[in-house]
Structures are given as structure tokens and as C-alpha cells.
Design an enzyme around this catalytic site. Sequence first.
Site, PDB file in Angstrom:
ATOM      1  N   LEU A   1       0.763  -1.348  -0.122  1.00  0.00           N
ATOM      2  CA  LEU A   1      -0.163   0.020  -0.022  1.00  0.00           C
ATOM      3  C   LEU A   1       0.898   1.263   0.002  1.00  0.00           C
ATOM      4  O   LEU A   1       2.025   1.401   0.757  1.00  0.00           O
ATOM      5  CB  LEU A   1      -0.993  -0.083   1.257  1.00  0.00           C
ATOM      6  CG  LEU A   1      -2.053  -1.239   1.214  1.00  0.00           C
ATOM      7  CD1 LEU A   1      -2.739  -1.033   2.498  1.00  0.00           C
ATOM      8  CD2 LEU A   1      -2.806  -1.393   0.151  1.00  0.00           C
ATOM      9  N   HIS A   2       0.378   2.152  -0.811  1.00  0.00           N
ATOM     10  CA  HIS A   2       1.079   3.343  -0.758  1.00  0.00           C
ATOM     11  C   HIS A   2      -0.023   4.618  -0.725  1.00  0.00           C
ATOM     12  O   HIS A   2      -1.120   4.185  -0.706  1.00  0.00           O
ATOM     13  CB  HIS A   2       2.057   3.540  -2.152  1.00  0.00           C
ATOM     14  CG  HIS A   2       1.312   3.384  -3.328  1.00  0.00           C
ATOM     15  ND1 HIS A   2       0.271   4.133  -3.818  1.00  0.00           N
ATOM     16  CD2 HIS A   2       1.391   2.486  -4.260  1.00  0.00           C
ATOM     17  CE1 HIS A   2      -0.496   3.702  -5.027  1.00  0.00           C
ATOM     18  NE2 HIS A   2       0.299   2.581  -5.096  1.00  0.00           N
TER      19      HIS A   2
ATOM     20  N   HIS B   1      -3.280   4.167  -2.537  1.00  0.00           N
ATOM     21  CA  HIS B   1      -4.269   3.198  -1.876  1.00  0.00           C
ATOM     22  C   HIS B   1      -4.913   4.132  -0.805  1.00  0.00           C
ATOM     23  O   HIS B   1      -6.153   3.862  -0.530  1.00  0.00           O
ATOM     24  CB  HIS B   1      -3.661   2.237  -1.528  1.00  0.00           C
ATOM     25  CG  HIS B   1      -3.017   1.174  -2.309  1.00  0.00           C
ATOM     26  ND1 HIS B   1      -1.599   0.882  -2.546  1.00  0.00           N
ATOM     27  CD2 HIS B   1      -3.508   0.361  -3.527  1.00  0.00           C
ATOM     28  CE1 HIS B   1      -1.408   0.073  -3.666  1.00  0.00           C
ATOM     29  NE2 HIS B   1      -2.530  -0.142  -4.034  1.00  0.00           N
TER      30      HIS B   1
ATOM     31  N   GLY C   1      -8.222   3.497  -8.385  1.00  0.00           N
ATOM     32  CA  GLY C   1      -7.540   4.416  -8.834  1.00  0.00           C
ATOM     33  C   GLY C   1      -7.338   4.671 -10.068  1.00  0.00           C
ATOM     34  O   GLY C   1      -7.542   3.793 -11.013  1.00  0.00           O
TER      35      GLY C   1
ATOM     36  N   LYS D   1      -5.145   5.797 -12.063  1.00  0.00           N
ATOM     37  CA  LYS D   1      -3.696   5.406 -12.707  1.00  0.00           C
ATOM     38  C   LYS D   1      -4.109   4.139 -13.429  1.00  0.00           C
ATOM     39  O   LYS D   1      -3.467   4.015 -14.483  1.00  0.00           O
ATOM     40  CB  LYS D   1      -2.744   5.211 -11.669  1.00  0.00           C
ATOM     41  CG  LYS D   1      -1.302   4.912 -12.406  1.00  0.00           C
ATOM     42  CD  LYS D   1      -0.268   4.513 -11.201  1.00  0.00           C
ATOM     43  CE  LYS D   1      -0.387   3.271 -10.687  1.00  0.00           C
ATOM     44  NZ  LYS D   1       0.043   1.979 -11.593  1.00  0.00           N
ATOM     45  N   ASP D   2      -4.994   3.330 -12.947  1.00  0.00           N
ATOM     46  CA  ASP D   2      -5.172   2.009 -13.778  1.00  0.00           C
ATOM     47  C   ASP D   2      -6.342   2.280 -14.649  1.00  0.00           C
ATOM     48  O   ASP D   2      -7.223   1.710 -14.504  1.00  0.00           O
ATOM     49  CB  ASP D   2      -5.283   0.852 -12.867  1.00  0.00           C
ATOM     50  CG  ASP D   2      -4.026   0.625 -11.922  1.00  0.00           C
ATOM     51  OD1 ASP D   2      -3.044   0.537 -12.627  1.00  0.00           O
ATOM     52  OD2 ASP D   2      -4.268   0.757 -10.689  1.00  0.00           O
TER      53      ASP D   2
ATOM     54  N   LEU E   1       2.243   7.282  -8.234  1.00  0.00           N
ATOM     55  CA  LEU E   1       2.610   6.307  -7.290  1.00  0.00           C
ATOM     56  C   LEU E   1       2.371   4.936  -7.630  1.00  0.00           C
ATOM     57  O   LEU E   1       1.167   4.576  -8.214  1.00  0.00           O
ATOM     58  CB  LEU E   1       2.021   6.685  -6.007  1.00  0.00           C
ATOM     59  CG  LEU E   1       2.376   7.857  -5.109  1.00  0.00           C
ATOM     60  CD1 LEU E   1       1.865   8.005  -3.751  1.00  0.00           C
ATOM     61  CD2 LEU E   1       3.959   7.972  -4.970  1.00  0.00           C
TER      62      LEU E   1
ATOM     63  N   SER F   1       3.043   0.476  -6.654  1.00  0.00           N
ATOM     64  CA  SER F   1       3.670  -0.619  -5.752  1.00  0.00           C
ATOM     65  C   SER F   1       5.276  -0.903  -6.549  1.00  0.00           C
ATOM     66  O   SER F   1       5.847  -1.291  -5.823  1.00  0.00           O
ATOM     67  CB  SER F   1       3.060  -1.646  -5.766  1.00  0.00           C
ATOM     68  OG  SER F   1       1.688  -1.336  -5.022  1.00  0.00           O
ATOM     69  N   ARG F   2       5.098  -0.695  -7.977  1.00  0.00           N
ATOM     70  CA  ARG F   2       6.374  -1.290  -8.617  1.00  0.00           C
ATOM     71  C   ARG F   2       7.368  -0.348  -8.758  1.00  0.00           C
ATOM     72  O   ARG F   2       8.536  -0.633  -9.128  1.00  0.00           O
ATOM     73  CB  ARG F   2       5.822  -1.681 -10.013  1.00  0.00           C
ATOM     74  CG  ARG F   2       5.282  -3.042 -10.030  1.00  0.00           C
ATOM     75  CD  ARG F   2       4.721  -3.368 -11.596  1.00  0.00           C
ATOM     76  NE  ARG F   2       4.257  -4.807 -11.328  1.00  0.00           N
ATOM     77  CZ  ARG F   2       2.895  -5.220 -11.671  1.00  0.00           C
ATOM     78  NH1 ARG F   2       2.044  -4.197 -11.778  1.00  0.00           N
ATOM     79  NH2 ARG F   2       2.419  -6.393 -11.710  1.00  0.00           N
TER      80      ARG F   2
HETATM   81  O1  PAF Z   1      -5.402  -2.924  -9.067  1.00  0.00           O
HETATM   82  C1  PAF Z   1      -5.012  -3.913  -8.413  1.00  0.00           C
HETATM   83  O2  PAF Z   1      -4.248  -3.786  -7.487  1.00  0.00           O
HETATM   84  C2  PAF Z   1      -5.610  -5.274  -8.610  1.00  0.00           C
HETATM   85  O3  PAF Z   1      -5.795  -5.419 -10.023  1.00  0.00           O
HETATM   86  C3  PAF Z   1      -6.990  -5.471  -8.238  1.00  0.00           C
HETATM   87  C4  PAF Z   1      -7.869  -4.459  -8.398  1.00  0.00           C
HETATM   88  C5  PAF Z   1      -6.997  -5.305  -6.552  1.00  0.00           C
HETATM   89  C6  PAF Z   1      -7.519  -6.910  -8.355  1.00  0.00           C
HETATM   90  O4  PAF Z   1      -6.521  -7.904  -8.082  1.00  0.00           O
END
Ligand code: PAF
Length: 279
Positions: A28-29, A32, A143, A145-146, A180, A182-183
Site C-alpha cells: 500500500l502507498h 491506496h 485509482g 492510474k489504472d 505512485l 507498488s512497482r
Molecule cells: O489494481 C489492483 O491492485 C488489482 O488489479 C485489483 C483490482 C486489486 C485486482 O486484483
Amino acid sequence: MLIDSISKMRQVLSNKNNIGFVPTMGALHEGHLSLIKTARKHHEVVVVSIFVNPSQFAPHEDYDTYPRNIDKDYALAISAGADYVFSPSVFEIYGTGSLTHVIVDPTLTDILCGATRPTHFKGVTTVVALLINIIKPQKIYLGEKDAQQVIILKRMVKDLHMDLKVVTCPTIRDYDGLALSSRNANLNIQERHEAVYLYQSLLMIKKLYTLGELNVETLKKSFTEVLKNATLAKIDYVEILGYDDLQSMKTIEKKVLVAVAVFFGKTRLIDNIVLEGGE
Ligand code: PAF
């Protein structure tokens, strides 16, 4: 409270009818945490899931090395306002193997990130549908970002008449503009230094668009030119597509998503901006 079983999760939520849900894979950052804080403002109960979902990783991808630290993530989620952190095992979710998948149409899933990760979104939609079925939230928080994930999950919710709303929250950026993720933790010092050009290049597209440039190829070229400052960068894709339908175009005439994926070393980063169009 940390919960790892589906039955316990269902039991504690059984008499609740105002649930906000933030699905995550942990690590988590602030991005999140902003989702959790937003959910906290609107719901009686906030549930955060932490589940590194194997079905959205291809065999050669980073499932095994994906960062996992449940104690730290639990503390962060609770301090941001979560009531429950749902962190099931892979066996709890999939048993000895599930034969059921939720698949959204390839027009949305097989482009952008799906072009090089052909099974990724099938894993995402399946696990999110499954988690929604367990948690039964009124709203799910994602978010921006995705962006492709958001568009696909919104479509799944709409098409399956799921009784909930998808709420999106703005991308949270580091001091220099890097989104931001996680990677980001996988970047070495030079890669991290150069990753700033990802957002700078997107801002160049925005600037030219604001000045009146509507030609998609010209705008994409401007991205590539600015990104040349990052000697380690290798472009996976840069696309300008219709927002919601993800259809390509030659000239911008409506709201579009500018989505990019770029490798810095072995780390693939994604980012996007939205251009509102003339609507
Ligand atoms: O965005 C993510 O972290 C993942 O794709 C999710 C939505 C938690 C599904 O595993």
C-alpha cells in the site's frame, strides 16, 4: 480487524448495508490510502482486500516477487480508516482451481496492457467479481492510474447489473510527478531519476493539445521525443483512444484517454491523462 476466511468476512458484514470496498494487492502507498480515506468519508463500514491475485499474472511475470508485507499493510489500511482488512489465501479464493471466469469483451481487454498481458484482465475481472460477491459493497473505489482496469471494471458492473457504484479517485503523484505505484520500489536510483520523464512526456501531449494540436500521431510523436531524455526508457505503448470505448482515432474529437506503458529496466510503469475533448 484482519480476516482471512470468506465465511468470517460474510459473517461480520451480514447486517451491514453501507459498505465501501477498496480492492488492493497490498504494498500500500499513498494512492491506496487516498482511496481508503475517501471511502471512510462515505460509508459505515470500509473493507480493504489485500490479495496478490495469481490469475492476473502470466507465468513469466512478477507474481512471486510482488512485494508482500501484511503486517505493514494492515497497519496502514487501519490508520487510513479501514474497519476490516480481508486477506485470504489463494486456496481460500480459488480452492483447488476455479473453472469460472468473468471475461469482458476483447475490444476493451486485448489492447493497451492487454496486448502484452493477454490473460491479465480476465484475472482482474474474475477476482473483483468474486470479491464483490463476498463483500457486497455499495461502492467500490479504484485509482485512475489504472485507467484501463477502471474502464473494464465499470463495464463489467454495468453489463452484469451489479448493484454497486464504481468510484474513481485521482492518481497520486510523487514530488516530481511520477505516479505512485507498488512497482516504483523496483526501480534503481537511475531508473527512478529517469522515470520522471514519463509524466513530463504526458504533460507535453497535454500542452500541445491545449494549444490546439488534435492530430493523434503528432501528439504521440511529442511523447516519444520528450521521453528520449530518459536513456533507459523503452516504450511498450503510447496510445490515444476514445474514453470508455477505447477505440482508436486519427483526430481528437471527443474525450480521450492518453495511456502509456514504459519499461525502465525490468520495471514496467503505466500512466495516463485524460483530454476532455470538445464535448
Ligand atoms: O489494481 C489492483 O491492485 C488489482 O488489479 C485489483 C483490482 C486489486 C485486482 O486484483
